[in-house]
Design a protein around this motif. Structure first.
Motif, PDB file in Angstrom:
ATOM      1  N   GLU A 537      36.030  43.166  55.772  1.00  0.00           N
ATOM      2  CA  GLU A 537      35.252  42.031  55.054  1.00  0.00           C
ATOM      3  C   GLU A 537      35.146  41.928  53.747  1.00  0.00           C
ATOM      4  O   GLU A 537      35.696  42.729  53.035  1.00  0.00           O
ATOM      5  CB  GLU A 537      33.590  42.275  55.756  1.00  0.00           C
ATOM      6  N   VAL A 538      34.680  40.676  53.105  1.00  0.00           N
ATOM      7  CA  VAL A 538      34.791  40.709  51.886  1.00  0.00           C
ATOM      8  C   VAL A 538      34.153  41.757  51.044  1.00  0.00           C
ATOM      9  O   VAL A 538      32.772  41.868  51.401  1.00  0.00           O
ATOM     10  CB  VAL A 538      34.245  39.001  51.227  1.00  0.00           C
ATOM     11  N   GLY A 539      34.698  42.276  50.117  1.00  0.00           N
ATOM     12  CA  GLY A 539      33.905  43.343  49.364  1.00  0.00           C
ATOM     13  C   GLY A 539      33.543  44.901  49.849  1.00  0.00           C
ATOM     14  O   GLY A 539      33.044  45.489  49.494  1.00  0.00           O
ATOM     15  N   GLY A 540      34.351  44.723  51.178  1.00  0.00           N
ATOM     16  CA  GLY A 540      34.073  46.073  52.206  1.00  0.00           C
ATOM     17  C   GLY A 540      34.961  46.967  51.498  1.00  0.00           C
ATOM     18  O   GLY A 540      35.946  46.956  50.982  1.00  0.00           O
ATOM     19  N   GLN A 541      34.662  48.092  52.075  1.00  0.00           N
ATOM     20  CA  GLN A 541      35.445  49.340  51.387  1.00  0.00           C
ATOM     21  C   GLN A 541      36.400  49.927  52.863  1.00  0.00           C
ATOM     22  O   GLN A 541      37.300  50.555  52.823  1.00  0.00           O
ATOM     23  CB  GLN A 541      34.594  50.628  51.141  1.00  0.00           C
ATOM     24  N   LYS A 542      35.818  49.724  53.994  1.00  0.00           N
ATOM     25  CA  LYS A 542      36.664  50.053  55.172  1.00  0.00           C
ATOM     26  C   LYS A 542      37.734  48.969  55.515  1.00  0.00           C
ATOM     27  O   LYS A 542      37.501  47.869  55.496  1.00  0.00           O
ATOM     28  CB  LYS A 542      35.502  50.135  56.338  1.00  0.00           C
ATOM     29  N   CYS A 543      38.905  49.607  55.703  1.00  0.00           N
ATOM     30  CA  CYS A 543      40.099  48.981  55.977  1.00  0.00           C
ATOM     31  C   CYS A 543      40.521  48.853  57.362  1.00  0.00           C
ATOM     32  O   CYS A 543      40.315  49.739  58.130  1.00  0.00           O
ATOM     33  CB  CYS A 543      41.232  49.242  55.046  1.00  0.00           C
ATOM     34  N   ALA A 544      41.206  47.654  57.809  1.00  0.00           N
ATOM     35  CA  ALA A 544      41.790  47.778  59.087  1.00  0.00           C
ATOM     36  C   ALA A 544      43.098  46.892  59.079  1.00  0.00           C
ATOM     37  O   ALA A 544      43.244  46.098  58.110  1.00  0.00           O
ATOM     38  CB  ALA A 544      40.907  46.758  60.101  1.00  0.00           C
ATOM     39  N   LEU A 569      44.009  39.582  51.322  1.00  0.00           N
ATOM     40  CA  LEU A 569      42.812  39.847  50.481  1.00  0.00           C
ATOM     41  C   LEU A 569      41.731  40.808  51.226  1.00  0.00           C
ATOM     42  O   LEU A 569      41.270  41.657  51.017  1.00  0.00           O
ATOM     43  CB  LEU A 569      41.993  38.892  49.702  1.00  0.00           C
ATOM     44  N   ALA A 570      41.606  40.223  52.460  1.00  0.00           N
ATOM     45  CA  ALA A 570      40.519  40.558  53.610  1.00  0.00           C
ATOM     46  C   ALA A 570      40.429  39.933  54.999  1.00  0.00           C
ATOM     47  O   ALA A 570      40.874  38.696  54.814  1.00  0.00           O
ATOM     48  CB  ALA A 570      39.221  40.706  52.871  1.00  0.00           C
ATOM     49  N   HIS A 571      39.921  40.513  55.693  1.00  0.00           N
ATOM     50  CA  HIS A 571      39.620  39.931  57.150  1.00  0.00           C
ATOM     51  C   HIS A 571      38.445  38.960  56.921  1.00  0.00           C
ATOM     52  O   HIS A 571      37.546  38.925  55.845  1.00  0.00           O
ATOM     53  CB  HIS A 571      39.310  40.750  58.156  1.00  0.00           C
ATOM     54  N   MET A 580      33.521  31.530  50.548  1.00  0.00           N
ATOM     55  CA  MET A 580      33.747  32.648  49.754  1.00  0.00           C
ATOM     56  C   MET A 580      34.512  32.482  48.491  1.00  0.00           C
ATOM     57  O   MET A 580      35.201  31.214  48.356  1.00  0.00           O
ATOM     58  CB  MET A 580      34.656  33.515  50.537  1.00  0.00           C
ATOM     59  N   GLU A 581      34.433  33.092  47.444  1.00  0.00           N
ATOM     60  CA  GLU A 581      35.046  33.207  46.118  1.00  0.00           C
ATOM     61  C   GLU A 581      35.869  34.385  45.857  1.00  0.00           C
ATOM     62  O   GLU A 581      35.221  35.432  46.266  1.00  0.00           O
ATOM     63  CB  GLU A 581      34.059  32.777  44.941  1.00  0.00           C
ATOM     64  N   TRP A 582      37.038  34.114  45.314  1.00  0.00           N
ATOM     65  CA  TRP A 582      37.817  35.542  45.251  1.00  0.00           C
ATOM     66  C   TRP A 582      38.344  35.635  43.668  1.00  0.00           C
ATOM     67  O   TRP A 582      38.967  34.548  43.377  1.00  0.00           O
ATOM     68  CB  TRP A 582      39.063  35.371  46.139  1.00  0.00           C
ATOM     69  N   GLN A 583      37.589  36.463  43.112  1.00  0.00           N
ATOM     70  CA  GLN A 583      37.864  36.710  41.607  1.00  0.00           C
ATOM     71  C   GLN A 583      37.911  35.586  40.695  1.00  0.00           C
ATOM     72  O   GLN A 583      38.660  35.126  39.990  1.00  0.00           O
ATOM     73  CB  GLN A 583      39.326  37.116  41.595  1.00  0.00           C
ATOM     74  N   GLY A 584      36.760  34.486  41.292  1.00  0.00           N
ATOM     75  CA  GLY A 584      36.329  33.515  40.163  1.00  0.00           C
ATOM     76  C   GLY A 584      37.147  32.107  41.154  1.00  0.00           C
ATOM     77  O   GLY A 584      36.991  31.241  40.453  1.00  0.00           O
ATOM     78  N   GLN A 585      38.108  32.481  42.078  1.00  0.00           N
ATOM     79  CA  GLN A 585      38.962  31.360  42.609  1.00  0.00           C
ATOM     80  C   GLN A 585      38.450  31.100  43.912  1.00  0.00           C
ATOM     81  O   GLN A 585      38.261  31.885  44.757  1.00  0.00           O
ATOM     82  CB  GLN A 585      40.503  31.764  42.762  1.00  0.00           C
TER      83      GLN A 585
END
Length: 591
Positions: A537-544, A569-571, A580-585
Motif C-alpha cells: 500500500e502507499v507508504g507501507g513498509q511491507k512488500c509483495a 511504486l505500490a499496489h 493519491m499523490e506521489w512525490q508531489g506528482q
C-alpha cells in the motif's frame, strides 16, 4: 447425455420436423413427423368435419379463428429430434483445436463455439497435432486475412493425408470467411469437412456428427435474432485478468467498403439481463477488465422487454452525423447498458469496441467522464480525412463534423485517449484526398491507429458501384506515409507522459523478457515494468510481488510510439488511485 440447452437449440434449428397443432372449426388437424415424413391425422369433433374434409376451410373459417392463440410446443427432457440419436452429436471426448484469426469478435465467437462443443462432450487441446477436430475461426475483412487461411488450409490437408484413416482428422471453417466463401471453400479446398457461419455455432455438434459418416456439412444461414444470449462463453484463457463480452451482432451501416453486413447480418442486441449475468460471473472469477464487443457496439438497442419496445424515444446521434437508415426508436440504449455494467464491480474496468462516431451522444460521453471504472479511451474510426472520400464510403459525415466531434470529446473528457481506423487508396482517392487524411491525423494526434490499404470485397456497394482504381503501389506508398505520420504523433503523445504516475493493470509476464511484467493503463497503452516486490500500500513498509490482475501505480520513465516503460511504486486499487499523490506528482488515471 447432452444438455437440455443443447437439445433445445438442436430442435429449434429443425422446426419443420417437430409436431405442430392447429385447431380449425371443431376439427383438430395434427401434423406429425415419422422418420422424416409428415402425415395428416384428422379427428372429428363436430358434424361440420365432413364438409371441411371434403371442401377444405373457407375464408370465413380463417377469419373467425384468426385471433385464437397458438398453443406453444412443450419440449421436455425426454423429447428428441426424430432422426437424431443422442450418441450422434455426443463428442465422445474427441479433442478440438481452435485457431482464431481477426478481430476481438472472433475471439468471443471462439469462446461461444467452445461452450457449445464442451456441453456436447468435446475436449479442447492447445496442440494441433493432438486434435481430432481443427476449427479455424476466420476473418474476411481483407484479402490478406483470407489468403493466410487458404495457406493454412493447405497445411491442414497435408496433416489429414499423413494421418490416414486410422486416426481421421476433421477440419472446419467458421465465421466470416465461411459465410462469404461457402461455395468456394467446399469446391476448392477438399480438406474442409464443415463450414459454419457466425450464426450457426449452436449447430456445430450436428455438423460434426455428419462429418463422422464421411459427409461434408454446412450451415451458413444468417439470423435476424441470434445473439447467443443463453450461451455462457467458456474463456480460452481462464487465468487472464481481462475478458470480452459480446453485446450485439451485425451491422446496419452498410458502408460501401465493408463486408460485415453480408457476413454477420443485420444488427441485433443481446438482452441486458444476459449481459449483466455474464459480467457478474466474470467479476466472481476475478476478472478486472471487460471489453464490450459489437460491430457497431455503441448502437446497442435492447428491445427484449415490453417497456423497452414501447418507448418512442428517437436515437440521439453525434452532431453532424447521419445514417443510411431511418432513425431507430425505442429500446434500451448503450448509455443505459454502460451505466449498468459499470455498477457491477467498481474495481472492474470497462472498455468497448468497435464504436461508430455517429453514436456518441452527450449522455455516453458524460457517463465516461463521471464513472471512475469506465476507461477514458475512445475508438473513433475516421477511415479518411477527405469529405469526398467519406461520401463515397457512405460514412454519412464530413471531415468537419468528425473534427468537431473530436474537439467536443476532448472538452467533455479532458484526459481522453483516442484511437482510429484509416483506409488508404479507396476508390477514386486522389493525392489531395490522401493529403487531407495525413493532415487530419496530424491535427488529431491519435494515441493509437489501425491502418490498412483498401481491399475490395465482393457483395459490397463499392464492388457493384465503384472502381478500385488506385494502383497497388500507390496504396502501399500512401499507407507508409500515413504510418509515419501516426507513429510520430503517437511518439509525441507518449513522450508527454514521462514523469506522470499511471494506474496499470498487470496482465502477465512481458513477451520479450521474463524479468519484466506487462500491463495497460487506462488509455490502453502497453506499459512495461520490472518484475519486483513493491509496497502493498502507499507508504507501507511491507512488500509483495506483483501478479496478473493487480492494479499498480507506475511512474512513467521512458517511451516509444508503441510502449511506455515505468517504475512500479505500490499496489493500489482502481477507486483509491485518483486520490493519491506521489512525490508531489498527482496521479493520472488515463493516458
Amino acid at each position: 447425455m447432452y444438455s437440455t440447452r443443447l437439445r433445445l437449440s438442436l430442435i429449434a434449428s429443425m422446426r419443420p420436423y417437430w409436431s405442430v397443432q392447429q385447431k380449425l372449426q371443431g376439427q383438430k388437424i395434427i401434423r406429425t413427423c415419422c422418420a422424416g415424413h409428415g402425415s395428416d391425422k384428422v379427428t372429428t369433433n363436430s358434424s361440420t368435419s365432413t364438409k371441411l374434409k371434403q371442401d377444405g376451410p373457407s375464408l370465413q373459417d380463417f377469419l373467425k379463428h384468426s385471433v385464437e392463440e397458438l398453443r406453444p410446443v412443450e419440449i421436455g427432457e425426454q423429447d428428441t429430434v426424430p432422426y437424431l440419436n443422442e450418441n450422434d452429436v455426443w463428442g465422445g471426448r474427441r479433442k478440438v483445436y481452435f485457431e482464431t484469426y481477426g478481430c476481438q469478435m472472433n475471439v468471443s465467437d471462439t469462446e461461444i463455439a467452445w461452450s457449445v462443443l464442451k456441453d456436447s462432450g468435446y475436449q479442447r487441446t492447445e496442440s494441433v497435432n493432438d486434435a481430432d477436430v481443427i476449427l479455424a475461426v476466420t476473418c474476411a475483412i481483407r484479402e490478406n486475412a483470407e489468403q493466410k487461411i487458404w495457406t493454412r488450409l493447405q497445411q491442414f490437408r497435408a496433416m489429414k493425408t499423413r494421418r490416414g484413416k486410422n486416426r481421421p482428422l476433421k477440419v472446419g471453417v467458421l465465421g466470416c470467411m465461411a459465410e462469404r466463401l461457402k461455395k468456394d471453400l467446399l469446391e476448392r479446398e477438399k480438406s474442409v469437412d464443415l463450414i459454419a457461419g457466425p450464426d450457426a455455432y449452436r449447430d456445430l455438434p450436428r455438423l460434426l456428427s455428419l462429418t463422422s459418416s464421411g459427409q461434408r456439412a454446412a450451415n451458413v444461414v444468417l439470423s435476424l435474432e441470434e445473439t447467443y444470449a443463453d450461451v455462457m462463453p467458456v474463456r480460452m484463457n481462464a487465468a487472464a485478468p481481462t475478458a470480452f463480452v459480446s453485446i450485439m451482432r451485425g451491422c446496419d451501416n452498410m458502408c460501401s467498403y465493408c463486408i460485415v453486413p453480408f457476413t454477420r447480418g443485420r444488427e441485433r442486441s443481446r438482452p441486458i439481463r444476459s449481459i449483466l449475468e455474464e459480467v457478474w460471473a466474470l467479476s466472481g472469477q476475478g476478472v478486472k477488465e471487460v471489453t464490450l464487443l459489437g460491430q457497431n457496439v455503441n448502437s446497442y438497442r435492447d428491445m427484449s422487454e415490453q417497456q423497452h419496445q414501447l418507448a418512442d424515444r428517437p436515437t440521439n446521434l453525434s452532431a453532424g452525423f447521419g445514417t443510411i437508415y431511418r432513425n431507430k426508436k425505442g429500446g434500451l440504449r448503450f448509455s443505459a447498458l454502460l451505466d449498468r455494467v459499470s455498477q457491477v464491480d467498481p474495481e472492474m474496468r470497462v472498455r468497448f469496441v468497435s464504436p461508430h462516431p455517429k453514436d456518441f451522444p452527450d449522455e455516453v460521453l458524460q457517463l465516461i467522464r463521471d464513472r471512475q471504472n469506465i476507461c477514458s479511451q475512445l475508438h473513433l474510426p475516421a477511415q479518411s480525412g477527405s469529405s469526398q472520400v467519406l461520401q463515397r464510403m457512405r460514412r454519412n459525415h464530413t471531415r468537419e463534423a468528425y473534427l468537431e466531434l473530436v474537439q467536443h470529446v476532448r472538452e467533455v473528457i479532458p484526459d481522453v485517449s483516442l484511437s482510429s481506423d484509416f483506409i488508404v487508396g479507396f476508390c477514386g482517392e486522389t493525392e489531395e484526398d490522401h493529403h487531407q487524411t495525413l493532415s487530419l491525423a496530424r491535427q488529431v494526434r491519435y494515441d493509437n491507429a489501425y491502418l490498412f490499404a483498401y481491399s475490395m470485397r465482393k457483395k459490397t456497394h463499392a464492388y457493384h458501384k465503384l472502381e478500385d482504381d488506385v494502383p497497388a503501389g500507390v496504396k502501399q506508398r500512401r499507407l507508409a506515409e500515413l504510418i509515419d505520420v501516426c507513429r510520430q504523433g503517437m511518439a509525441e503523445a507518449n513522450a508527454e507522459k514521462i514523469g506522470q504516475v499511471h494506474l496499470v493493470l498487470v496482465e502477465g509476464l512481458s513477451k520479450k523478457s521474463p524479468s519484466d511484467l506487462a500491463g495497460r493503463n487506462d488509455g490502453n497503452t502497453k506499459v512495461i515494468i520490472p518484475n519486483m516486490d513493491i509496497p502493498e500500500e502507499v507508504g507501507g513498509q511491507k512488500c509483495a510481488p506483483m501478479k496478473a490482475g493487480d492494479y499498480v501505480a507506475v511512474k512513467i520513465t521512458s517511451s516509444t510510439s508503441q510502449v511506455l516503460k515505468g517504475l512500479p511504486l505500490a499496489h493500489t486499487s482502481l477507486q483509491g488511485f485518483p486520490n493519491m499523490e506521489w512525490q508531489g506528482q498527482r496521479a493520472v488515471n488515463s493516458a
